[in-house]
Design a protein around this motif. Structure first.
Motif, PDB file in Angstrom:
ATOM      1  N   ARG A   8       0.808  -1.218   0.000  1.00  0.00           N
ATOM      2  CA  ARG A   8       0.000   0.000   0.000  1.00  0.00           C
ATOM      3  C   ARG A   8       0.838   1.262   0.000  1.00  0.00           C
ATOM      4  NH1 ARG A   8      -4.794  -0.024   4.111  1.00  0.00           N
ATOM      5  NH2 ARG A   8      -5.485   1.526   2.605  1.00  0.00           N
ATOM      6  N   ARG A  34      -2.434  -2.296  -5.554  1.00  0.00           N
ATOM      7  CA  ARG A  34      -3.084  -1.790  -4.339  1.00  0.00           C
ATOM      8  C   ARG A  34      -2.364  -0.579  -3.749  1.00  0.00           C
ATOM      9  NH1 ARG A  34      -5.189  -4.870   0.342  1.00  0.00           N
ATOM     10  NH2 ARG A  34      -6.440  -2.967   0.310  1.00  0.00           N
ATOM     11  N   HIS A  72      -1.378   2.822  -2.471  1.00  0.00           N
ATOM     12  CA  HIS A  72      -2.120   4.021  -2.066  1.00  0.00           C
ATOM     13  C   HIS A  72      -1.230   5.253  -2.046  1.00  0.00           C
ATOM     14  CE1 HIS A  72      -5.233   1.240  -0.942  1.00  0.00           C
ATOM     15  NE2 HIS A  72      -5.957   2.154  -0.339  1.00  0.00           N
ATOM     16  N   GLU A 103      -6.018   2.645  -6.732  1.00  0.00           N
ATOM     17  CA  GLU A 103      -6.103   3.078  -5.337  1.00  0.00           C
ATOM     18  C   GLU A 103      -5.054   4.119  -4.972  1.00  0.00           C
ATOM     19  OE1 GLU A 103      -6.832  -0.104  -2.476  1.00  0.00           O
ATOM     20  OE2 GLU A 103      -7.134  -1.486  -4.147  1.00  0.00           O
ATOM     21  N   THR A 113      -3.699   7.387  -4.178  1.00  0.00           N
ATOM     22  CA  THR A 113      -4.337   8.645  -3.815  1.00  0.00           C
ATOM     23  C   THR A 113      -3.349   9.742  -3.438  1.00  0.00           C
ATOM     24  OG1 THR A 113      -4.594   7.894  -1.523  1.00  0.00           O
ATOM     25  CG2 THR A 113      -6.450   7.536  -3.014  1.00  0.00           C
TER      26      THR A 113
END
Length: 215
Positions: free
Chosen positions: A80, A101, A103, A124, A126
């Motif tokens: 992540r 995945r 982030h 995902e 961001t």
């Protein structure tokens, strides 16, 4: 015994966080590595495919050392957060595109990287932090991230003339800032003014992950 491999000296912290320095990890280390969730590795070498076998790895912070690429992250399908900081000689960061995945991405001190991989297939992603990336050909591949919300630039980051408008017009981007301590005002100020978005809160990546939850 002559030729016997000295085991690395891990520093474990709460919650499956591990700190390693100046060592090399192989398949022989897999058993004791399995519980790691957050790994900070200073000048550590990994055998091919080793990191992809860590089932709970969610944060990887690679620092120091040398190498031309970051292929060691390929296959880390549940990662992540990825940090790549001042690894000498890195020119290829294309493996980032294989982390579905992801982030948060933080790249710092990689002046030989000219091309960022497309983030179009990172649904995902961001938050992105880029710092001291003087060799970039621009941010266009990064701005293909469909859910990007925060973009933070630190020190000298090379943009194209089209990047500020593209940042402003990104359909999901909410916050932007540039901490441009070594960049002329005439360079960074027009970018901030063109983008015209609220500033990004500076956070340690671990704190960011805590705030946004773990799986």
């Amino acid at each position: 015994m002559p030729g016997r491999r000295e085991p690395p000296v891990p520093i474990w912290r709460d919650g499956g966080s591990l700190w390693l320095e100046h060592t090399a990890l192989t398949e022989a280390d897999l058993e004791w590595l399995r519980p790691v969730r957050r790994l900070t590795a200073w000048a550590v070498q990994f055998s091919p495919g080793l990191l992809a076998q860590l089932p709970d790895l969610e944060l990887l912070d690679l620092r120091g050392g040398s190498g031309a690429h970051i292929e060691q992250v390929r296959g880390c399908s549940d990662l992540r957060v990825l940090v790549v900081n001042q690894i000498r000689g890195v020119t290829d960061v294309s493996a980032i595109a294989s982390l579905p995945r992801l982030h948060l991405l933080s790249l710092y001190g990689l002046p030989r990287v000219t091309q960022l991989p497309s983030a179009a297939h990172l649904p995902e992603l961001t938050r992105v932090e880029l710092g001291s990336m003087k060799g970039l050909d621009g941010l266009a591949p990064l701005l293909e991230a469909p859910s990007l919300r925060e973009l933070l630039l630190v020190r000298a980051v090379r943009l194209t003339d089209a990047d500020p408008t593209a940042i402003r017009n990104h359909p999901t981007l909410e916050r932007f800032d540039w901490f441009a301590e070594d960049v002329p005002v005439k360079t960074w100020m027009p970018v901030r003014e063109t983008v015209g978005k609220p500033t990004v809160k500076v956070m340690h990546v671990g704190d960011w992950l805590d705030k946004h939850g773990t799986r």
